[in-house]
Design a protein around this motif. Sequence first.
Motif, short mmCIF file in Angstrom:
data_model
loop_
_atom_site.label_atom_id
_atom_site.label_comp_id
_atom_site.label_asym_id
_atom_site.label_seq_id
_atom_site.Cartn_x
_atom_site.Cartn_y
_atom_site.Cartn_z
N LEU A 8 0.29 7.40 -11.53
CA LEU A 8 -1.18 7.48 -11.95
C LEU A 8 -1.76 6.66 -13.26
N LYS A 9 -3.03 5.69 -12.60
CA LYS A 9 -3.57 5.37 -13.48
C LYS A 9 -4.91 4.75 -13.70
N ASP A 10 -5.76 5.40 -14.91
CA ASP A 10 -7.07 5.50 -14.91
C ASP A 10 -7.92 4.33 -14.47
N SER A 11 -9.26 4.49 -14.60
CA SER A 11 -10.03 2.98 -13.70
C SER A 11 -10.05 1.86 -14.47
N THR A 12 -9.63 2.00 -15.44
CA THR A 12 -9.50 0.84 -17.28
C THR A 12 -7.66 0.06 -16.96
N GLY A 13 -6.83 1.22 -15.87
CA GLY A 13 -5.48 0.92 -15.78
C GLY A 13 -4.06 1.25 -16.95
N PRO A 15 -2.41 4.97 -18.06
CA PRO A 15 -1.10 5.35 -17.91
C PRO A 15 -2.20 7.02 -17.63
N LEU A 16 -2.20 7.91 -16.69
CA LEU A 16 -3.14 9.04 -17.24
C LEU A 16 -1.65 10.04 -18.06
N ASP A 17 -1.94 10.21 -19.18
CA ASP A 17 -0.92 11.53 -19.63
C ASP A 17 -0.92 12.79 -18.79
N LYS A 18 0.32 13.57 -19.61
CA LYS A 18 -0.01 15.01 -18.94
C LYS A 18 -0.71 15.56 -19.96
N SER A 19 -2.12 14.81 -20.35
CA SER A 19 -3.27 15.58 -20.77
C SER A 19 -3.97 16.40 -19.25
N VAL A 20 -4.30 15.64 -18.29
CA VAL A 20 -4.83 14.91 -17.33
C VAL A 20 -4.07 16.54 -16.07
N SER A 21 -5.05 17.34 -16.33
CA SER A 21 -5.08 18.12 -14.92
C SER A 21 -5.31 17.99 -13.11
N ALA A 22 -4.33 18.80 -12.39
CA ALA A 22 -4.67 19.00 -11.67
C ALA A 22 -6.11 19.21 -11.33
N THR A 23 -6.75 20.07 -12.05
CA THR A 23 -8.22 20.32 -11.78
C THR A 23 -9.28 18.83 -12.47
N ASP A 24 -8.18 18.28 -13.29
CA ASP A 24 -9.75 17.05 -13.39
C ASP A 24 -8.96 16.01 -12.68
N LEU A 25 -8.14 15.78 -11.73
CA LEU A 25 -7.85 15.54 -10.89
C LEU A 25 -8.69 15.57 -9.32
N GLY A 26 -8.84 16.87 -9.45
CA GLY A 26 -9.56 17.14 -7.87
C GLY A 26 -11.01 17.41 -8.15
N ALA A 27 -11.93 16.84 -9.17
CA ALA A 27 -12.99 16.93 -10.13
C ALA A 27 -13.48 15.41 -9.54
N ARG A 28 -12.00 13.96 -9.52
CA ARG A 28 -12.96 12.60 -9.28
C ARG A 28 -12.04 12.53 -8.09
N ASN A 29 -13.06 11.06 -7.47
CA ASN A 29 -12.51 10.43 -6.34
C ASN A 29 -11.48 9.42 -7.07
N PHE A 30 -10.20 9.00 -5.99
CA PHE A 30 -9.33 8.54 -6.19
C PHE A 30 -8.85 7.97 -4.87
N LYS A 31 -7.98 6.82 -5.53
CA LYS A 31 -7.50 6.13 -4.37
C LYS A 31 -5.49 5.95 -4.25
N LEU A 32 -5.12 6.50 -3.75
CA LEU A 32 -3.59 6.70 -3.81
C LEU A 32 -2.88 5.17 -2.62
N SER A 33 -2.71 4.11 -3.52
CA SER A 33 -2.15 3.06 -2.54
C SER A 33 -0.55 2.97 -2.83
N VAL A 34 0.44 2.59 -1.48
CA VAL A 34 1.55 2.99 -1.98
C VAL A 34 2.42 1.31 -0.89
N ASP A 35 3.15 0.63 -1.93
CA ASP A 35 3.47 -0.21 -1.74
C ASP A 35 4.98 -0.66 -1.15
N VAL A 36 5.37 -0.71 -0.29
CA VAL A 36 6.96 -0.77 0.03
C VAL A 36 7.43 -1.91 0.22
N SER A 37 7.67 -2.16 -0.12
CA SER A 37 8.67 -3.80 -0.15
C SER A 37 9.13 -4.04 0.73
N GLY A 38 9.94 -5.43 1.15
CA GLY A 38 10.00 -5.60 2.45
C GLY A 38 9.22 -5.48 3.63
#
Length: 94
Positions: A8-13, A15-38
């Motif tokens: 997971l990365k922040d808006s600047t690109g 990486p989020l470190d271990k100091s970011v909790s699930a509560t922090d993520l719950g308070a943010r709008n974020f998008k998860l994209s998965v790229d499958v090669s082939g």
Amino acid sequence: MAATCYLLKDSTGAPLDKSVSATDLGARNFKLSVDVSGSIPTMRAGDLLINGVEIGGSFATDDPYSPINNANGSAIAKAAAINRKAAVGSGPVG
């Protein structure tokens, strides 16, 4: 087989470190994209015969759950192609 790992990365690109909790993520709008090669090969009309009956092709529209580059050839799409042919005709289905 290697485990799947997401970074997971922040808006600047950065990486989020271990100091970011699930509560922090719950308070943010974020998008998860998965790229499958082939991709998984699409089943074309005539690739499969069942009891002498030609099964039609598989289509991405039959699988809204797989990544778009795999939906044409997914098991869900192939099963839908078989079911379309099984639902036609006057004989027993199943």
